[in-house]
Design a protein around this motif. Structure first.
Motif, PDB file in Angstrom:
ATOM      1  N   TYR A   1      91.399  40.417  97.109  1.00  0.00           N
ATOM      2  CA  TYR A   1      91.107  39.543  96.232  1.00  0.00           C
ATOM      3  C   TYR A   1      91.892  39.778  94.733  1.00  0.00           C
ATOM      4  N   CYS A   2      91.647  41.016  94.116  1.00  0.00           N
ATOM      5  CA  CYS A   2      92.331  41.241  92.843  1.00  0.00           C
ATOM      6  C   CYS A   2      93.818  40.823  93.038  1.00  0.00           C
ATOM      7  N   ARG A   3      94.481  41.033  94.222  1.00  0.00           N
ATOM      8  CA  ARG A   3      96.006  40.606  94.143  1.00  0.00           C
ATOM      9  C   ARG A   3      95.994  39.141  94.297  1.00  0.00           C
ATOM     10  N   GLY A   4      95.193  38.389  94.865  1.00  0.00           N
ATOM     11  CA  GLY A   4      95.368  36.997  94.980  1.00  0.00           C
ATOM     12  C   GLY A   4      94.945  36.456  93.663  1.00  0.00           C
ATOM     13  N   PHE A   5      94.008  37.143  92.938  1.00  0.00           N
ATOM     14  CA  PHE A   5      93.453  36.590  91.647  1.00  0.00           C
ATOM     15  C   PHE A   5      94.684  36.597  90.866  1.00  0.00           C
ATOM     16  N   CYS A   6      95.305  37.905  90.687  1.00  0.00           N
ATOM     17  CA  CYS A   6      96.297  37.913  89.643  1.00  0.00           C
ATOM     18  C   CYS A   6      97.384  37.069  89.964  1.00  0.00           C
ATOM     19  N   GLN A   7      98.110  36.723  91.410  1.00  0.00           N
ATOM     20  CA  GLN A   7      98.866  35.892  91.683  1.00  0.00           C
ATOM     21  C   GLN A   7      98.457  34.475  91.235  1.00  0.00           C
ATOM     22  N   THR A   8      97.630  34.138  91.279  1.00  0.00           N
ATOM     23  CA  THR A   8      96.672  33.082  90.771  1.00  0.00           C
ATOM     24  C   THR A   8      96.863  32.657  89.432  1.00  0.00           C
ATOM     25  N   LEU A   9      96.614  33.697  88.820  1.00  0.00           N
ATOM     26  CA  LEU A   9      96.200  33.648  87.185  1.00  0.00           C
ATOM     27  C   LEU A   9      97.845  33.159  86.531  1.00  0.00           C
ATOM     28  N   LEU A  10      98.750  34.159  87.187  1.00  0.00           N
ATOM     29  CA  LEU A  10      99.916  34.231  86.770  1.00  0.00           C
ATOM     30  C   LEU A  10     100.954  32.873  86.969  1.00  0.00           C
ATOM     31  N   GLN A  11     100.223  32.315  88.207  1.00  0.00           N
ATOM     32  CA  GLN A  11     100.997  31.125  88.600  1.00  0.00           C
ATOM     33  C   GLN A  11     100.515  29.913  87.538  1.00  0.00           C
ATOM     34  N   TYR A  12      99.318  29.754  87.350  1.00  0.00           N
ATOM     35  CA  TYR A  12      98.649  28.734  86.621  1.00  0.00           C
ATOM     36  C   TYR A  12      98.887  28.864  84.896  1.00  0.00           C
ATOM     37  N   ALA A  13      98.591  30.141  84.724  1.00  0.00           N
ATOM     38  CA  ALA A  13      98.769  30.433  83.132  1.00  0.00           C
ATOM     39  C   ALA A  13     100.190  30.347  82.705  1.00  0.00           C
ATOM     40  N   GLY A  14     101.194  30.644  83.581  1.00  0.00           N
ATOM     41  CA  GLY A  14     102.570  30.438  83.122  1.00  0.00           C
ATOM     42  C   GLY A  14     103.069  29.232  83.557  1.00  0.00           C
ATOM     43  N   SER A  15     102.327  28.326  83.998  1.00  0.00           N
ATOM     44  CA  SER A  15     102.726  26.682  84.286  1.00  0.00           C
ATOM     45  C   SER A  15     103.076  26.332  82.708  1.00  0.00           C
ATOM     46  N   ARG A  16     104.295  25.278  82.952  1.00  0.00           N
ATOM     47  CA  ARG A  16     104.572  24.697  81.965  1.00  0.00           C
ATOM     48  C   ARG A  16     103.468  23.687  81.104  1.00  0.00           C
ATOM     49  N   GLY A  17     102.601  23.277  82.050  1.00  0.00           N
ATOM     50  CA  GLY A  17     101.546  22.297  81.257  1.00  0.00           C
ATOM     51  C   GLY A  17     100.481  23.235  80.609  1.00  0.00           C
ATOM     52  N   ALA A  18     100.171  24.139  81.026  1.00  0.00           N
ATOM     53  CA  ALA A  18      99.162  25.319  80.522  1.00  0.00           C
ATOM     54  C   ALA A  18      99.783  25.879  79.247  1.00  0.00           C
ATOM     55  N   SER A  19     100.875  26.296  79.305  1.00  0.00           N
ATOM     56  CA  SER A  19     101.667  27.314  78.203  1.00  0.00           C
ATOM     57  C   SER A  19     102.099  26.409  77.197  1.00  0.00           C
ATOM     58  N   GLU A  20     102.239  25.210  77.154  1.00  0.00           N
ATOM     59  CA  GLU A  20     102.608  24.199  76.099  1.00  0.00           C
ATOM     60  C   GLU A  20     101.580  23.490  75.495  1.00  0.00           C
ATOM     61  N   HIS A  21     100.372  23.529  76.050  1.00  0.00           N
ATOM     62  CA  HIS A  21      99.226  22.796  75.514  1.00  0.00           C
ATOM     63  C   HIS A  21      97.949  23.706  75.520  1.00  0.00           C
ATOM     64  N   ILE A  22      97.542  23.821  74.365  1.00  0.00           N
ATOM     65  CA  ILE A  22      96.627  24.962  74.325  1.00  0.00           C
ATOM     66  C   ILE A  22      95.217  24.907  74.944  1.00  0.00           C
ATOM     67  N   LEU A  23      94.780  23.563  74.937  1.00  0.00           N
ATOM     68  CA  LEU A  23      93.415  23.495  75.703  1.00  0.00           C
ATOM     69  C   LEU A  23      93.537  23.650  77.191  1.00  0.00           C
ATOM     70  N   PRO A  24      94.513  23.369  77.919  1.00  0.00           N
ATOM     71  CA  PRO A  24      94.473  23.886  79.260  1.00  0.00           C
ATOM     72  C   PRO A  24      94.659  25.374  79.437  1.00  0.00           C
TER      73      PRO A  24
END
Length: 336
Positions: free
Chosen positions: A65-88
Motif C-alpha cells: 500500500y505504501c509503495r502504491g500510495f507514494c507512486q500515486t502521490l508522485l504522479q499527481y503532485a508532479g503533474s503539470r496541472g497540480a504543480s502550476e496551480h496552487i488549489l489543485p
C-alpha cells in the motif's frame, strides 16, 4: 495590533510562494482538466484502499500500500496541472492525507514504511504551506483544508500517531503568524521558555525547512537569526545543520567586520566540515568565501597554531578536491 514591520515580514516570507501563484480568479475556478486530475487521484487512492481492506493486516500488505500510495502521490503532485496551480496542488495533499488516515486501521507499524511515508507526507505538505500567502487563498478553502487536516489528525490519534499536529497548529494560527515566531523573525527579545517551546513544537526538520525557505526568499537577516537561535538551543540534539545554515547566512553578508568575527569564532574542524558539505551540495561559491575568509583571518591575526592546523586540514582535503586546491593556492598568493 501587529506592527508594520511584522506585517512586512509576513509578506516577505511568502514572497517566493506568491511568485508561483496563478491568477486568483483562475485559482478560484479550476479548469476542467484540473478537476479531472483531482477526481482521478481520488479514484486511484480509493482503489488502493479497497485492495488493502481485502487483505489481512500484515507487513506485506502495508508495504504494498505504501509503495502504491507514494507512486500515486508522485504522479499527481508532479503533474503539470497540480504543480502550476496552487488549489489543485493543495487539494492533492488534502486528499492524500485524508486517504492515508482512512487506511490507517488496515496498516501495521511493523512495516517501517507506514510511519516513514506519513512523516514524509507531512513534511512535503508543510513545505508547500510555507510558500502560500494565506491571503491568496479563498477563506473557505483555507478553513476547509484546516478542518480536513484536523479530522485526519483525530483519526490518526486513535493509533497513537501525532504527526499531523504541526499541520493542525499552523493551519489554525497561520503558517507565519505564530506570535513567538514573529518576534524571533523580527529580531525582538524572546523569553527563553517561549523560544524553547516553539522549537520543541516544530522540531528540527520543520525548522530547517523554514530556514531554507527564508534563505531562498532572500530573507537573510531572518534566516540568520532563526538558525542561530536553533544552533544555540539545548532542545535540539544535533545542531550541525543549523550551524551550517547560520554560517552560510553570515557568509552572504560579507564583507562585514561582524560577519568575519563570527566566522573566526568557529572551530577549524567544523569549518572544514561545513566547507565540504557546501561543496558537495553545489554551493561552491559559498564554500570558497568561507574558506578564504577563515584562513585569511587566521593568518592575518598571526594565530600560528590555528593557521598551521587549518593549512594541514585543507592540505589533506585538497589531495582529492581540485576546488579546495584552487582555494588554497589563491589564499597563498594573497598572503605571500
Amino acid at each position: 495590533m501587529r506592527s508594520a514591520a511584522a506585517s512586512h515580514v509576513i509578506l516577505a516570507y511568502a514572497q517566493r510562494g506568491r511568485a508561483q501563484m496563478a491568477d486568483a480568479e483562475a485559482e478560484a475556478a479550476p479548469r476542467p482538466e484540473m478537476q479531472r486530475l483531482v477526481a482521478a487521484l481520488r479514484a486511484r487512492l480509493w482503489q488502493l484502499q479497497t485492495e488493502l481492506r481485502e487483505q489481512e493486516v500484515s507487513e506485506a500488505s502495508s508495504r504494498a500500500y505504501c509503495r502504491g500510495f507514494c507512486q500515486t502521490l508522485l504522479q499527481y503532485a508532479g503533474s503539470r496541472g497540480a504543480s502550476e496551480h496552487i488549489l489543485p496542488f493543495l487539494e492533492v495533499y488534502r486528499i492524500s492525507i485524508q486517504s492515508f488516515a482512512n487506511a490507517r486501521p488496515y496498516l501495521t507499524t511493523e512495516c517501517e514504511d507506514v510511519l516513514l511515508v506519513l512523516g514524509r507526507l507531512v513534511l512535503s505538505c508543510f513545505e508547500l504551506l510555507l510558500s502560500i500567502p494565506e491571503s491568496d487563498l479563498p477563506h473557505e478553502v483555507w478553513l476547509g483544508f484546516h478542518q480536513s487536516i484536523q479530522d485526519s489528525h483525530d483519526a490518526l490519534l486513535e493509533f497513537g500517531n501525532n504527526n499531523l499536529q504541526i499541520l493542525v497548529d499552523i493551519t489554525r494560527e497561520g503558517v507565519w503568524k505564530n506570535p513567538v515566531l514573529l518576534k524571533i523573525l523580527s529580531q525582538q527579545p524572546v523569553e527563553t521558555e517561549e523560544a524553547n517551546k516553539l522549537i520543541t513544537r516544530e522540531g528540527p526538520s520543520f525548522l530547517q525547512m523554514r530556514i531554507k525557505h527564508l534563505m531562498k526568499s532572500n530573507c537573510i537577516p531572518q534566516a540568520t537569526f532563526l538558525s542561530k537561535l536553533c544552533a544555540d538551543s539545548p532542545e535540539i540534539a544535533n545542531v550541525s545543520s543549523f550551524r551550517q545554515a547560520y554560517i552560510t547566512c553570515v557568509c552572504s553578508m560579507l564583507p562585514n567586520e561582524d560577519s568575519i568575527k563570527e566566522i573566526a569564532k568557529v572551530d577549524c574542524k567544523e569549518v572544514l566540515d561545513i566547507i565540504c558539505n557546501l561543496e558537495s551540495e553545489g554551493q561552491e561559491n559559498t564554500a570558497f568565501i568561507l574558506c578564504t575568509t577563515y584562513l585569511t583571518h587566521q593568518l592575518q591575526t598571526a594565530n600560528v597554531y590555528c593557521s598551521w592546523l587549518s593549512e594541514d586540514h585543507f592540505y589533506i582535503a585538497i589531495l582529492e578536491d581540485p576546488f579546495q586546491q584552487r582555494t588554497l593556492a589563491l589564499q597563498r598568493e594573497g598572503v605571500g
